[in-house]
Design a protein around this motif. Structure first.
Motif, short mmCIF file in Angstrom:
data_model
loop_
_atom_site.label_atom_id
_atom_site.label_comp_id
_atom_site.label_asym_id
_atom_site.label_seq_id
_atom_site.Cartn_x
_atom_site.Cartn_y
_atom_site.Cartn_z
N ASP A 62 -16.91 -2.38 1.22
CA ASP A 62 -17.05 -3.84 1.13
C ASP A 62 -15.94 -4.46 0.29
N THR A 63 -15.08 -3.62 -0.29
CA THR A 63 -13.94 -4.09 -1.08
C THR A 63 -12.68 -3.96 -0.25
N LEU A 64 -11.80 -4.94 -0.37
CA LEU A 64 -10.57 -4.93 0.40
C LEU A 64 -9.77 -3.67 0.13
N PHE A 65 -9.40 -2.95 1.18
CA PHE A 65 -8.67 -1.69 1.17
C PHE A 65 -9.50 -0.52 0.64
N SER A 153 -4.53 11.92 -6.78
CA SER A 153 -5.75 12.41 -6.13
C SER A 153 -5.65 12.44 -4.61
N VAL A 154 -4.90 11.51 -4.01
CA VAL A 154 -4.84 11.42 -2.55
C VAL A 154 -3.45 11.73 -2.01
N GLY A 155 -2.42 11.15 -2.62
CA GLY A 155 -1.07 11.42 -2.16
C GLY A 155 -0.36 10.18 -1.68
N ASP A 156 0.93 10.31 -1.47
CA ASP A 156 1.81 9.21 -1.06
C ASP A 156 1.82 9.12 0.46
N GLN A 157 0.75 8.54 1.01
CA GLN A 157 0.60 8.43 2.46
C GLN A 157 0.78 6.98 2.92
N PRO A 158 1.03 6.75 4.22
CA PRO A 158 1.14 5.38 4.72
C PRO A 158 -0.16 4.59 4.51
N LEU A 159 -0.01 3.28 4.44
CA LEU A 159 -1.15 2.38 4.20
C LEU A 159 -1.32 1.47 5.40
N VAL A 160 -2.56 1.28 5.82
CA VAL A 160 -2.87 0.38 6.94
C VAL A 160 -2.99 -1.04 6.40
N GLY A 161 -2.19 -1.96 6.96
CA GLY A 161 -2.21 -3.34 6.51
C GLY A 161 -3.40 -4.10 7.05
N LEU A 162 -3.50 -5.38 6.67
CA LEU A 162 -4.65 -6.19 7.06
C LEU A 162 -4.60 -6.62 8.52
N ASP A 163 -3.48 -6.44 9.19
CA ASP A 163 -3.42 -6.70 10.62
C ASP A 163 -3.33 -5.41 11.42
N GLY A 164 -3.64 -4.28 10.77
CA GLY A 164 -3.67 -3.00 11.46
C GLY A 164 -2.35 -2.27 11.53
N HIS A 165 -1.24 -2.89 11.15
CA HIS A 165 0.04 -2.20 11.25
C HIS A 165 0.18 -1.23 10.09
N ILE A 240 -6.23 -14.13 -4.77
CA ILE A 240 -6.70 -13.86 -3.42
C ILE A 240 -5.55 -13.81 -2.43
N SER A 241 -4.59 -14.71 -2.57
CA SER A 241 -3.56 -14.88 -1.55
C SER A 241 -2.55 -13.75 -1.49
N TRP A 242 -2.58 -12.79 -2.44
CA TRP A 242 -1.69 -11.63 -2.31
C TRP A 242 -2.04 -10.81 -1.08
N ASN A 243 -3.22 -11.04 -0.49
CA ASN A 243 -3.57 -10.35 0.75
C ASN A 243 -2.53 -10.58 1.83
N GLY A 244 -1.89 -11.76 1.81
CA GLY A 244 -0.91 -12.08 2.83
C GLY A 244 0.32 -11.20 2.81
N LEU A 245 0.54 -10.46 1.73
CA LEU A 245 1.67 -9.53 1.69
C LEU A 245 1.48 -8.34 2.61
N PHE A 246 0.25 -8.08 3.04
CA PHE A 246 -0.06 -6.89 3.81
C PHE A 246 -0.33 -7.20 5.27
N THR A 247 0.34 -8.24 5.77
CA THR A 247 0.37 -8.53 7.19
C THR A 247 1.82 -8.54 7.64
N ASP A 440 -10.85 -4.36 8.21
CA ASP A 440 -10.64 -5.65 7.55
C ASP A 440 -9.52 -6.42 8.24
N GLY A 441 -9.62 -7.72 8.21
CA GLY A 441 -8.58 -8.58 8.74
C GLY A 441 -8.45 -9.84 7.90
N ASN A 442 -7.50 -10.66 8.27
CA ASN A 442 -7.23 -11.87 7.48
C ASN A 442 -6.81 -13.00 8.40
N VAL A 443 -7.51 -14.12 8.31
CA VAL A 443 -7.15 -15.32 9.06
C VAL A 443 -6.30 -16.21 8.17
N GLU A 444 -5.12 -16.58 8.65
CA GLU A 444 -4.24 -17.44 7.86
C GLU A 444 -4.79 -18.86 7.85
#
Length: 452
Positions: A62-65, A153-165, A240-247, A440-444
């Protein structure tokens, strides 16, 4: 005409310089046990928290990311940033900036400090810089510690952004760092409000509680169906608006506006605290703040700034509604689904496809078409359609969307089972989390914004 003759043996008294006063105030702050405990906690606790949660079978989805904490170490510092913006940073600014002046009132040491420094202006600057230094140290600890815990604990792996990329580890690291840097702007605004409360209210505990109360008020406001212009005018919107960096492309408009508003609040609140400090009566040992002056010099200018910011944002951008519209929701969901479908395709070792080949579209309604398709709510229902090369029939999937007032939504898959109806997919190497099951997703919120 008269002349003044200096008495022999009387030393020339000089004012203490700002650097010396700054070092003195910094030592006073760091010598306090609660400040040392906060520094220690901020540099150790986030790493332990992120590492511990990343090893659990149940994640804070329920928390972003939060749902990606098993997949990459870069999700941990973003989860911590969401928590810090809501609770930790308002409390830290309260304890540091909200008490830096009030502590002298409680101890009755103003006269000694004035005799030693001989300049109220330099005292104010030294105390403000010392509290700023400690706050920056605490924020740096939260960011570095949570990132270290996630990577170890997890490693330096790719991250899925808020638009799925998919973000490469290097790109994810840069955006995580930038997100924490952007969060400094609203932190400075809360710290300045803490300074203002500490000066205006004296020994009253309300000065210490002012930053958390302001932060709580802004959080409640963000949950209400307010126009976008009102949201952007709040100094905490950059939390809140830092979410837009991950699209992709990045949604920079709301973020830049939020940062600018926060910095203006920080400057104005600091200036008001400075003016109140220069006007106060240091000879009154029972001083508990001036209520009338706190309202006229402290509160009313901030209310005026808020009203002016709402007017400026409302005129500069078409943002006097909720900002959540049917076309935006459909476009955001289709984009995220296309990216995540390709991820699922790679998991299942199927032939690769591109977004252009998939031609994903989404058709959404709200309240079973009984209400206008706009605004926040958990009654959004969407049907996603896509095409595969060489296949005549189009694929469809159903999603239930819960969209918050800030534009963030959770898309919950509602079938078919082989696409998004189950949280695991069976791959050639075993079961793996299904990226299309829930995401998760984000509407601009702004119709037109800066892209990056």
């Amino acid at each position: 005409m008269t002349a003044t003759v200096a008495e022999p043996g009387v030393a020339d008294v000089r004012r203490v310089s700002v650097p010396r006063g700054y070092r003195f105030e910094l030592v006073k702050l760091v010598s306090q046990w609660r400040i040392r405990l906060l520094v220690l906690a901020c540099w150790i606790a986030p790493a332990l928290f992120v590492a511990g949660v990343s090893q659990q079978s149940t994640l804070p989805s329920d928390t972003l990311f939060g749902r990606w904490m098993h997949a990459t170490g870069w999700a941990g510092p973003l989860v911590m940033l969401g928590f810090a913006g809501t609770w930790a940073l308002p409390l830290l600014t309260s304890i540091v900036a909200g008490d830096v002046f009030a502590s002298e009132d409680r101890l009755g040491t103003w006269r000694h400090l004035l005799v030693a420094v001989r300049s109220p202006r330099r005292i104010f600057v030294a105390k403000a810089l010392a509290s700023l230094t400690v706050i920056l140290l605490l924020v740096a600890g939260l960011a570095c510690s949570s990132a270290t815990g996630g990577l170890v604990s997890v490693g330096d792996q790719p991250l899925v952004g808020l638009d799925g990329h998919l973000l490469t580890p290097g790109d994810a690291a840069g955006r995580v760092l930038l997100a924490w840097v952007c969060a400094l702007a609203p932190t400075l605004a809360l710290a300045a409000i803490g300074l203002l409360g500490s000066v205006a209210l004296g020994r009253s505990p309300m000065g210490l509680l002012l930053p958390p109360l302001v932060a709580l008020t802004m959080q409640i406001a963000q949950m209400l169906p307010l126009p976008v212009a009102v949201r952007l005018a709040l100094p905490g919107y950059a939390f809140i608006s830092w979410n837009g960096l991950f699209t992709s492309p990045a949604q920079l408009g709301p973020l830049l506006i939020g940062i600018a508003v926060s910095l203006v609040w920080a400057v104005l609140a600091t200036a008001l605290a400075y003016l109140l400090f220069l006007r106060r009566d240091f000879t009154n040992l029972a001083y508990d703040g001036s209520g009338r002056r706190a309202v006229t010099v402290g509160l009313l200018p901030l209310v005026g700034l808020f009203a002016a910011t709402v007017a400026v944002v409302g005129v500069a951008t078409p943002s006097m509604d909720s900002g959540i519209e049917q076309d935006k929701v459909q476009r955001s969901l289709a984009t995220a689904f296309a990216h995540l479908y390709r991820m699922q395709t790679r998991q299942l070792h199927r032939p690769a496809v591109t977004e252009a080949q998939l031609r994903v579209t989404a058709a959404c309604n709200k309240g079973d078409s009984q209400v206008a398709p706009e605004g926040a709510g958990n009654d959004w229902r969407c049907v996603v359609t896509w095409h595969l090369p060489g296949v005549a029939a189009a694929g469809t999937a159903v999603y239930q969307l819960d969209i918050g007032s800030d534009g963030r939504y959770v898309a919950d898959g509602d079938g078919p089972k082989e696409v998004n109806g189950y949280f695991l997919v069976r791959t050639p190497i075993g079961d793996a989390p299904n990226p299309l099951w829930q995401f998760d997703g984000n509407v601009e919120l702004l119709d037109s914004t800066l892209k990056g």
